[in-house]
Design an enzyme around this catalytic site. Structure first.
Site, short mmCIF file in Angstrom:
data_model
loop_
_atom_site.label_atom_id
_atom_site.label_comp_id
_atom_site.label_asym_id
_atom_site.label_seq_id
_atom_site.Cartn_x
_atom_site.Cartn_y
_atom_site.Cartn_z
N ASP A 120 0.82 -1.21 0.00
CA ASP A 120 0.00 0.00 0.00
C ASP A 120 0.85 1.26 0.00
OD1 ASP A 120 -2.07 -1.78 0.09
OD2 ASP A 120 -2.57 -1.43 2.18
N ASP A 221 -3.82 -13.70 4.35
CA ASP A 221 -5.17 -13.97 3.86
C ASP A 221 -6.17 -12.97 4.41
OD1 ASP A 221 -7.51 -15.13 2.85
OD2 ASP A 221 -6.65 -17.14 3.02
N ASN A 222 -6.73 -12.16 3.51
CA ASN A 222 -7.70 -11.13 3.87
C ASN A 222 -9.15 -11.59 3.75
OD1 ASN A 222 -5.92 -8.95 4.51
ND2 ASN A 222 -5.56 -8.60 2.33
#
Length: 426
Positions: A120, A221-222
């Site tokens: 990000d 893992d989102n």
């Protein structure tokens, strides 16, 4: 029991970080379920991201020291992550020194495992050159932490951390190729799958990225993450990942819902998946998770909650873009109730079904209100109330009975609430 060397939880969301007491409860549950790794990476810890150059003040440093000891006592490996990528200037010697010093200062608190995050952040015009700088930064940190050779985990989160961010694609990405060729084999690379939030991850997609980065990736893992919308929470099982996927990854870390308490179903199911037999299914895993969770709702005998009640709540707040079967049924009934083509007799029967669903949700809400786990109440309250009120609105509108005028439901006050209703029927 899982044989995965890295299996656990990432506190990696945007928003209010968990408290020390909440993390302590998390460690207890992780130990009970066989989860072994906790990655400390809350985006809004100021000294983790925005002020990464600065050493932790004394009080915050002592809190980190206590957290490490709490994790250790529960048999949980704590990994500390730093995210300097917003403004790290690798050409600046002061920044290079600050990066190494920050990691060493945290190591002195008793931390043995580390992570460097470059997610990000803006992309450089030359992505391969950006990757090479990040590789150099990682090796600089490794040598500062362990001058005699790496003695703990080093996890690396790339800027291209999922397939949709890889340019021009995973197999042909100059950035990923530079990482794979440059990073020492001892460094684990984090990956979220085809998307930032991946409803499904195939074995083929993992093998593709493994080839690109020259090692098995470690899943960040989102699936159960909720920080991208205030209107969602995920209580569904670990799903969309075939069992064969386990052999292709270095491990799995779940970055779950921001509120801690609702993470029991997803995290229990992840642990269940990691050690599952070939006949494992997400649906049966969720049932096992809900059985473990149910006692939290049963503390007051005067307010009993059934497993079926809890299953409805979990199906209401299921997985990204997906309702569970019981919630699908409630939505189908609600659509038929408001359909002008539905006959009066059928509508009366459907309304009774909606009333029954509402009573079940209210039963869970009342049990939480009467019970001792206030965090669980506070975490679930807005979502349960929202469903109860919407069901009530539909029933009042369909029957024109009750104290509430269907035209006077004015609680939809925010712009987001109004935007949610636009384009639904198009």
């Amino acid at each position: 029991m899982s044989t995965m060397p890295v299996l656990g939880v990432i506190e990696g969301f945007y928003g209010r970080p968990w408290t020390a007491a909440q993390r302590g409860r998390l460690f207890e549950r992780m130990a009970a379920w066989g989860l072994n790794t906790y990655l400390y990476a809350p985006k809004d810890d100021r000294w983790h991201r925005q002020e990464w150059r600065e050493a932790y003040p004394a009080a915050e440093a002592e809190s980190l020291r206590a957290l490490v000891e709490d994790a250790r006592q529960h048999g949980v490996r704590l990994v500390y992550a730093l995210a300097p990528g917003l403004d790290l200037d690798w050409a600046n010697g002061a920044d290079r020194r600050a990066l190494a010093q920050k990691f060493v200062s945290v190591q002195r608190l008793g931390i043995e495992h580390f992570s460097l995050l470059f997610d990000d952040i803006p992309y450089a015009p030359d992505r391969a050159a950006q990757a090479r700088e990040q590789v150099a930064a990682t090796h600089h940190v490794l040598d500062a932490l362990w001058p005699d050779g790496q003695a703990g985990l080093m996890l690396f989160c790339p800027t291209e951390y999922c397939a949709e961010r890889a340019r021009p694609g995973v197999a042909s990405s100059p950035y990923l190729r530079a990482l794979g060729e440059g990073l020492r084999p001892s460094v684990d690379i984090l990956w979220t799958g085809p998307q930032v939030v991946s409803p499904e991850i195939s074995v083929q997609s993992i093998l593709e990225v493994n080839r690109a980065v020259c090692r098995p990736v470690l899943l960040w893992d989102n699936l159960h993450a909720s920080d991208y919308s205030l209107h969602r929470l995920h209580l569904g099982p670990y799903a969309g990942r075939p069992l064969d996927l386990r052999a292709g990854v270095a491990g799995i870390l779940s970055n779950p819902n921001n509120p801690l308490e609702p993470n029991t179903p997803g995290l229990f199911s992840l642990a269940d998946y990691a050690g599952a037999a070939p006949d494992w299914t997400p649906e049966t895993s969720l049932d096992r998770a809900l059985e473990v969770w149910l006692p939290e709702f049963m503390a007051v005998p005067a307010h009993p909650v059934t497993l079926e009640d809890l299953r409805l709540v979990a199906h209401m707040l299921y997985l990204p873009g997906q309702l569970g079967p019981q919630a699908v049924r409630v939505l189908t009934v609600a659509r038929q109730v408001v359909d002008l083509q539905t006959g009066a007799e059928q509508r009366a029967s459907l309304l009774e079904e909606l009333r029954a669903a509402r009573r079940r949700v209210v039963r869970v809400l009342r049990a939480l209100e009467a019970g001792p786990n206030r965090d669980l109440l506070f975490d679930l309250h807005p979502y349960l109330v929202d469903v109860v009120e919407e069901l009530n609105r539909l029933m009042v509108g369909a029957t024109q009975r009750g104290e509430d005028d269907p035209e006077a439901f004015l609680y939809r006050g925010s712009l987001a609430d109004h935007l949610m209703t636009l384009g639904r029927e198009n």
